[in-house]
Design an enzyme around this catalytic site. Sequence first.
Site, PDB file in Angstrom:
ATOM      1  N   ASP A  10      -7.906   4.879  -9.474  1.00  0.00           N
ATOM      2  CA  ASP A  10      -6.865   4.656  -8.473  1.00  0.00           C
ATOM      3  C   ASP A  10      -7.495   3.828  -7.359  1.00  0.00           C
ATOM      4  OD1 ASP A  10      -4.404   5.027  -6.981  1.00  0.00           O
ATOM      5  OD2 ASP A  10      -5.494   6.438  -5.730  1.00  0.00           O
ATOM      6  N   SER A  11      -6.649   3.257  -6.502  1.00  0.00           N
ATOM      7  CA  SER A  11      -7.162   2.542  -5.336  1.00  0.00           C
ATOM      8  C   SER A  11      -7.951   3.475  -4.416  1.00  0.00           C
ATOM      9  CB  SER A  11      -6.004   1.912  -4.564  1.00  0.00           C
ATOM     10  OG  SER A  11      -5.102   2.909  -4.136  1.00  0.00           O
ATOM     11  N   TYR A  42      -4.097  -0.635  -1.990  1.00  0.00           N
ATOM     12  CA  TYR A  42      -3.688  -1.815  -2.749  1.00  0.00           C
ATOM     13  C   TYR A  42      -2.244  -2.219  -2.428  1.00  0.00           C
ATOM     14  CZ  TYR A  42      -7.627  -1.364  -6.145  1.00  0.00           C
ATOM     15  OH  TYR A  42      -8.850  -1.314  -6.762  1.00  0.00           O
ATOM     16  N   GLY A  43      -1.442  -1.263  -1.984  1.00  0.00           N
ATOM     17  CA  GLY A  43       0.015  -1.415  -1.964  1.00  0.00           C
ATOM     18  C   GLY A  43       0.575  -2.489  -1.059  1.00  0.00           C
ATOM     19  N   CYS A  73      -2.500   4.893 -10.677  1.00  0.00           N
ATOM     20  CA  CYS A  73      -2.142   4.188  -9.447  1.00  0.00           C
ATOM     21  C   CYS A  73      -0.892   3.381  -9.749  1.00  0.00           C
ATOM     22  CB  CYS A  73      -3.284   3.257  -9.033  1.00  0.00           C
ATOM     23  SG  CYS A  73      -2.899   2.177  -7.627  1.00  0.00           S
ATOM     24  N   THR A  75       0.595   1.098  -8.015  1.00  0.00           N
ATOM     25  CA  THR A  75       0.469  -0.322  -7.696  1.00  0.00           C
ATOM     26  C   THR A  75      -0.356  -1.054  -8.755  1.00  0.00           C
ATOM     27  OG1 THR A  75       0.595   0.252  -5.354  1.00  0.00           O
ATOM     28  CG2 THR A  75      -0.219  -1.937  -5.889  1.00  0.00           C
ATOM     29  N   GLU A 147      -2.477  10.124   3.760  1.00  0.00           N
ATOM     30  CA  GLU A 147      -3.945  10.135   3.889  1.00  0.00           C
ATOM     31  C   GLU A 147      -4.390  10.699   5.239  1.00  0.00           C
ATOM     32  OE1 GLU A 147      -6.319   7.076   2.209  1.00  0.00           O
ATOM     33  OE2 GLU A 147      -5.473   7.725   0.302  1.00  0.00           O
ATOM     34  N   CYS A 181       4.329   6.114  -6.741  1.00  0.00           N
ATOM     35  CA  CYS A 181       2.991   5.981  -6.156  1.00  0.00           C
ATOM     36  C   CYS A 181       2.372   7.359  -6.232  1.00  0.00           C
ATOM     37  CB  CYS A 181       3.110   5.504  -4.704  1.00  0.00           C
ATOM     38  SG  CYS A 181       1.570   5.607  -3.752  1.00  0.00           S
ATOM     39  N   THR A 182       1.104   7.413  -6.657  1.00  0.00           N
ATOM     40  CA  THR A 182       0.489   8.726  -6.915  1.00  0.00           C
ATOM     41  C   THR A 182       0.239   9.549  -5.648  1.00  0.00           C
ATOM     42  OG1 THR A 182      -1.592   7.506  -7.146  1.00  0.00           O
ATOM     43  CG2 THR A 182      -0.512   8.216  -9.166  1.00  0.00           C
ATOM     44  N   HIS A 183       0.456   8.945  -4.469  1.00  0.00           N
ATOM     45  CA  HIS A 183       0.389   9.753  -3.249  1.00  0.00           C
ATOM     46  C   HIS A 183       1.657  10.584  -3.049  1.00  0.00           C
ATOM     47  CE1 HIS A 183      -2.852   7.016  -2.032  1.00  0.00           C
ATOM     48  NE2 HIS A 183      -3.136   7.842  -1.059  1.00  0.00           N
TER      49      HIS A 183
END
Lengths: 262, 262
Positions: A10-11, A42-43, A73, A75, A147, A181-183
């Site tokens: 992932d980023s 990255y997004g 990820c 993105t 984050e 998005c994995t977040h």
Amino acid sequence: MDDRRIGVFDSGFGGLTGLRELVRVLPHEDVVYFGDTGRVPYGGRSADTIARYTAEDIRFLRGFGVKAILVACGTASTVLGRLGSFDIPVLGVIEPAAEAALAATKNGRVGIIGTAASIRSGAYERALGGKCETFAAACPLFVPLVENGRFRRGDVVIETVAREYLEPMHDFGCDTLILGCTHYPLLGEIIADILPGVTLIDPGAEAADRLGRLLASEGLETSRDGDGSVEYYVSDDPEGFSRLASIFMGREVRENATKVEI
Amino acid sequence: MDDRRIGVFDSGFGGLTGLRELVRVLPHEDVVYFGDTGRVPYGGRSADTIARYTAEDIRFLRGFGVKAILVACGTASTVLGRLGSFDIPVLGVIEPAAEAALAATKNGRVGIIGTAASIRSGAYERALGGKCETFAAACPLFVPLVENGRFRRGDVVIETVAREYLEPMHDFGCDTLILGCTHYPLLGEIIADILPGVTLIDPGAEAADRLGRLLASEGLETSRDGDGSVEYYVSDDPEGFSRLASIFMGREVRENATKVEI
């Protein structure tokens, strides 16, 4: 049977929500995780730059002789088509998420949220193949807010931003929403409050499921039993890794990460 | 007299607030601006990674044969001491900001806000040299909020985040606050509402002033009159550059930027 490891990248940290699902689906497999923390996020970047970084991430993981790669990820997954083909499975989150959304929707209206780059790419719409109506919304502040720990109910900041981003989704009337998005799985409660009754699709979980089926069908599962190991690599200082990783993994992560230059 | 250009760089767009001040102080000079948009933001990264990126940024600008470099990035400025010396002036924003803060404070209490990396470095405290009491606060969400256009009065998101970050500053009782990141001058009104009567120090403006004095004292000013030119380079797709650049420059930017790989 194949005892080589699975690579996941992932980023940054978001992909750990995908790793969490992979460990649930394939508990015996050994995994190498790479988070490109030196170049996250990255997004907001261009497709060219994302493609270059993604190619480098894949090359790094291939150096471990992995048997398959999960691109955890959203993105990075949107640029896989530009990178040609590989002689091991390299699985992104787009198609598994689209397939799950088509299976879930009853009213034929699927919403898509993701980073600016993911939404601009149109990758989810292409994977949905015109089989439903779609509405897509970029949510550029979700990653920095998550984050910074702002993903909990009662936080006026994330709730205000989420309402702004999701209001048009409400008007669109989707019954299924791809969290592209994995977040975003960490925002599940916040999103469910704003869009009650909407089925939320977690692309990391769907991709982990598909990877499990793929390894089974191709006879690539590990011969070992017992808990698999996870080795973590990052491209910036791993200080604070365990704390942040624990948030995304939803359990205590005791391992540290090794810093590499990419 | 020296007709070579001045180099200016930042992790992305924030440094344009410094460039704006440089153009005000030295209107006849030609400038090359580099924004490392392919790796922005720097403020959450480790000192090692920031030092590596900063060294590469300086090398890139030196390729143009510039006569001096303005490091218009609070975070990059904190690592200059690790990079050794250069045979042209390479001027960061830390010392000029500290000097201005010491000249401005009456009660001997100076607040410092910046990115996580800048605050962790302790660079501003070192530059202030124990000549005043200090209180420092990291404001990690300010950069993404500003880059997403959320810097205006009446926006509950930026106002809530700013109040949280600045509340301890209020209790500390500083009469002077160093805005230790080149994005922060755009938050001037928001910050002034929360800390009324506090003198806000803009490091980009202070560094531009000091560079002007330095060129004059060393006879390095351009011999030309008339408006100087600015050439822009970025490390990601320059799409949308003019729009974002106009926000940070506070005037319409018509030039486009050239993409380079770094």
